[in-house]
Enzyme design. Structure first.
Site, mmCIF file in Angstrom:
data_model
loop_
_atom_site.group_PDB
_atom_site.id
_atom_site.type_symbol
_atom_site.label_atom_id
_atom_site.label_comp_id
_atom_site.label_asym_id
_atom_site.label_seq_id
_atom_site.Cartn_x
_atom_site.Cartn_y
_atom_site.Cartn_z
ATOM 1 N N TYR A 23 0.875 -1.103 -0.127
ATOM 2 C CA TYR A 23 -0.804 -0.267 -0.061
ATOM 3 C C TYR A 23 0.758 1.312 -0.362
ATOM 4 O O TYR A 23 -0.335 2.709 0.127
ATOM 5 C CB TYR A 23 -0.709 -0.065 1.752
ATOM 6 C CG TYR A 23 -1.888 -1.499 1.047
ATOM 7 C CD1 TYR A 23 -3.571 -0.993 0.128
ATOM 8 C CD2 TYR A 23 -2.119 -2.357 1.804
ATOM 9 C CE1 TYR A 23 -4.119 -2.003 0.146
ATOM 10 C CE2 TYR A 23 -3.018 -2.851 0.897
ATOM 11 C CZ TYR A 23 -3.661 -3.342 1.072
ATOM 12 O OH TYR A 23 -4.838 -4.027 0.566
ATOM 13 N N PHE A 69 -9.881 -4.975 11.066
ATOM 14 C CA PHE A 69 -11.468 -5.096 10.151
ATOM 15 C C PHE A 69 -10.784 -4.867 8.811
ATOM 16 O O PHE A 69 -9.544 -5.127 8.481
ATOM 17 C CB PHE A 69 -11.440 -3.621 10.531
ATOM 18 C CG PHE A 69 -10.851 -2.353 10.399
ATOM 19 C CD1 PHE A 69 -10.550 -1.366 9.257
ATOM 20 C CD2 PHE A 69 -9.444 -1.911 11.121
ATOM 21 C CE1 PHE A 69 -9.731 -1.202 8.445
ATOM 22 C CE2 PHE A 69 -8.986 -0.770 11.164
ATOM 23 C CZ PHE A 69 -8.325 0.028 9.843
HETATM 24 C C1 LIG Z 1 -2.446 -7.814 -3.514
HETATM 25 C C2 LIG Z 1 -3.699 -7.837 -4.656
HETATM 26 C C3 LIG Z 1 -5.073 -6.931 -4.046
HETATM 27 C C4 LIG Z 1 -2.798 -7.362 -5.462
HETATM 28 O O1 LIG Z 1 -3.533 -6.662 -6.912
HETATM 29 P P1 LIG Z 1 -2.987 -6.587 -8.330
HETATM 30 O O2 LIG Z 1 -4.360 -6.577 -9.023
HETATM 31 O O3 LIG Z 1 -1.899 -8.313 -8.567
HETATM 32 O O4 LIG Z 1 -2.167 -5.359 -8.105
HETATM 33 P P2 LIG Z 1 -1.346 -4.620 -9.542
HETATM 34 O O5 LIG Z 1 -1.449 -5.106 -10.620
HETATM 35 O O6 LIG Z 1 -2.378 -3.232 -8.938
HETATM 36 O O7 LIG Z 1 0.376 -4.144 -8.533
HETATM 37 C C5 LIG Z 1 0.193 -2.717 -8.526
HETATM 38 C C6 LIG Z 1 1.442 -2.630 -8.134
HETATM 39 O O8 LIG Z 1 1.435 -3.504 -6.534
HETATM 40 C C7 LIG Z 1 2.601 -4.365 -6.674
HETATM 41 N N1 LIG Z 1 2.271 -5.710 -5.538
HETATM 42 C C8 LIG Z 1 0.855 -5.711 -5.982
HETATM 43 N N2 LIG Z 1 0.707 -6.921 -4.970
HETATM 44 C C9 LIG Z 1 2.230 -7.048 -4.168
HETATM 45 C C10 LIG Z 1 2.310 -7.821 -3.057
HETATM 46 N N3 LIG Z 1 1.546 -9.027 -2.579
HETATM 47 N N4 LIG Z 1 3.764 -7.867 -2.710
HETATM 48 C C11 LIG Z 1 4.118 -6.169 -3.351
HETATM 49 N N5 LIG Z 1 4.281 -6.158 -3.738
HETATM 50 C C12 LIG Z 1 2.694 -6.515 -4.866
HETATM 51 C C13 LIG Z 1 2.695 -4.610 -7.525
HETATM 52 O O9 LIG Z 1 4.159 -5.494 -8.182
HETATM 53 C C14 LIG Z 1 2.384 -3.697 -9.308
HETATM 54 O O10 LIG Z 1 4.236 -2.952 -8.927
HETATM 55 P P3 LIG Z 1 4.407 -1.981 -10.190
HETATM 56 O O11 LIG Z 1 3.174 -1.407 -10.235
HETATM 57 O O12 LIG Z 1 5.545 -2.023 -9.639
HETATM 58 O O13 LIG Z 1 4.159 -2.703 -11.210
HETATM 59 C C15 LIG Z 1 -3.091 -9.122 -4.814
HETATM 60 O O14 LIG Z 1 -2.471 -9.884 -4.846
HETATM 61 C C16 LIG Z 1 -4.646 -10.373 -3.740
HETATM 62 O O15 LIG Z 1 -5.721 -10.397 -4.364
HETATM 63 N N6 LIG Z 1 -3.648 -10.654 -3.290
HETATM 64 C C17 LIG Z 1 -3.821 -12.072 -1.983
HETATM 65 C C18 LIG Z 1 -4.805 -11.332 -1.035
HETATM 66 C C19 LIG Z 1 -4.499 -9.731 -0.665
HETATM 67 O O16 LIG Z 1 -3.255 -10.168 0.009
HETATM 68 N N7 LIG Z 1 -5.065 -9.044 -0.097
HETATM 69 C C20 LIG Z 1 -5.055 -7.805 0.233
HETATM 70 C C21 LIG Z 1 -6.023 -7.781 1.720
HETATM 71 S S1 LIG Z 1 -5.001 -6.689 2.561
#
Ligand SMILES: CC(C)(COP(=O)(O)OP(=O)(O)OC[C@H]1O[C@@H](n2cnc3c(N)ncnc32)[C@H](O)[C@@H]1OP(=O)(O)O)[C@@H](O)C(=O)NCCC(=O)NCCS
Length: 403
Positions: A122, A403
């Site tokens: 984030y 939350f």
């Molecule tokens: C975390 C999550 C929401 C990311 O969604 P996503 O659509 O793949 O993210 P994006 O493609 O928009 O990524 C944006 C950037 O964040 C980075 N990023 C996304 N998830 C990341 C992670 N878990 N760790 C490190 N970097 C991450 C991407 O590499 C990308 O970087 P870049 O812009 O330099 O290429 C997804 O992987 C997910 O659902 N994970 C499991 C559930 C979870 O962890 N949810 C969060 C709850 S707090």
């Protein structure tokens, strides 16, 4: 991929949007679970990402009021963020964060907060580490308090219904004095604190609601479970303390006297503790808590000027902050902070990004600490000390609930 992001329109879309995070928790919510969730999260606060007709991501924001030093502000409590693995790393989260933050700004909520599943996610959207959270694992032979008693007050075990009547007032007194805590509605108490579906017990027993009455009033409470287990004929079980709140130092002592006095257990497991917990001073063997510290709240100053104006400052100094915000450009600029209020403009004295500002906002960290971590640059000598004097708080931020 033609991706669109918009708030969900009905309960079925909410259910499918919750399925994105549900996937990682091992299951999609059924209609009843979605309906329950919808009682806490208005439909228009749940964004979904659509690939054609298919929902491939979701991100929600509870409408919170959060305590900040000297006051309280509207806060988006960001939750249930997920993107299906079929669509990961294609910018779905980024699109949802953009829509959600724009929405939060339009609603006039100055801050947003969340618990992060993983730390690197984030920061790129402007969230900074704002509070720390502790866990402790205390073996029963070392659970002695320095104060041997006698105990004062009385503890009563309540039904869930009684808990809904008696506990919120205690929580509210602690909440109002503690940055990082948020107001809980009656619905929140019903659906989260005093609901206890068997599949949420993780193998432990039912949730107990203990109320401490001290000097003729309700002064503290604890939510806890007992996990029974035996080894060689003796208890190897634990007391799982979900939440313990007390509204005065005396009440804190008596509440923990009750909890740590629970018989027939081997270990006390405590979760989501403030890092300046009173137990450091109340216990005979504080080292034996095996206190582990991790990240707590991640905070986003959605509208920097409104957020800065929403808290109070100490003393009669002033400092000018030059803030950079790559994701919400409107926030980039200089802000003069004094105990009398916030003004935009001024000759910059400290340079930092919006994530670093979030780290000092609730009082979780100091400017001096951030400078040592290369997160803030001192442009005029003495500005760090002046900023720390202004932002000083007597209590560390604490968020007792994920939350
Ligand atoms: C975390 C999550 C929401 C990311 O969604 P996503 O659509 O793949 O993210 P994006 O493609 O928009 O990524 C944006 C950037 O964040 C980075 N990023 C996304 N998830 C990341 C992670 N878990 N760790 C490190 N970097 C991450 C991407 O590499 C990308 O970087 P870049 O812009 O330099 O290429 C997804 O992987 C997910 O659902 N994970 C499991 C559930 C979870 O962890 N949810 C969060 C709850 S707090």
């Amino acid at each position: 991929m033609a991706l669109t992001v918009r708030p969900v329109a009905d309960l079925d879309e909410l259910r499918r949007a919750l399925g994105s995070i549900g996937h990682y928790f091992g299951g999609w919510p059924d209609e009843e679970a979605a309906e329950r969730f919808g009682r806490l999260l208005p439909l228009e606060r749940m964004h979904a990402a659509f690939d054609g007709e298919t929902i491939v991501g979701g991100a929600g924001a509870f409408p919170f009021t959060m305590t900040v030093p000297g006051g309280e502000v509207g806060c988006a409590g960001v939750t249930v963020v997920g993107v299906l693995p079929t669509h990961r790393r294609r910018g779905v989260l980024s699109s949802m964060m953009r829509e959600q933050l724009d929405d939060v700004r339009r609603r006039g909520e100055p801050i947003a907060a969340l618990w992060a599943s993983e730390e690197p996610i984030y920061g790129r959207f402007g969230y900074g580490l704002a509070s720390l959270a502790g866990e402790a694992k205390l073996a029963r032979p070392y659970a002695a308090l320095r104060d041997r008693g006698p105990a004062r007050g009385a503890v009563r075990l309540l039904t869930a219904e009684e808990a809904r009547e008696r506990l919120p007032a205690v929580y509210e007194r602690v909440r109002a004095a503690t940055p990082g805590m948020y107001v809980r509605s009656a619905q929140w108490w019903e659906l989260r604190q005093t609901s206890d579906p068997p599949d949420s017990r993780g193998g432990a027993g039912e949730k107990n609601y203990a109320l401490l009455e001290l000097d003729g009033r309700d002064a503290g409470y604890a939510l806890y479970r007992l996990r029974m287990s035996w080894e060689a004929g003796s208890s190897a079980g634990s007391v799982e303390v979900i939440e313990a709140m007390a509204d005065s130092p005396e009440a804190t002592l008596e509440l923990w006297r009750y909890l740590l006095g629970l018989d027939w257990t081997a270990t006390f497991n405590l979760y989501r503790l403030p890092i300046d917990h009173e137990l450091w001073h109340l216990l005979e063997y504080p080292r034996r808590m095996q206190f582990r510290v991790g990240d707590g709240l991640w905070l986003r100053l959605v509208d920097v000027e409104a957020a800065l104006a929403g808290r109070t400052y100490t003393g009669d100094g002033s400092v000018v902050l030059e803030v950079a915000d790559a994701f919400v450009e409107e926030n980039s600029g200089t802000y003069t902070v004094t105990a009398n209020g916030i003004e935009t403009g001024g000759e910059p004295e400290l340079r930092l990004d919006v994530q670093a500002l979030a780290s000092v906002y609730l009082g979780g960290f100091t400017f001096a600490e951030l400078a040592r971590g290369l997160r803030v640059e001192e442009l005029r000598e003495g500005a760090l000390a002046r900023a720390d004097a202004l932002f000083a708080t007597a209590i560390r931020p604490w968020c007792p609930e994920i939350f």
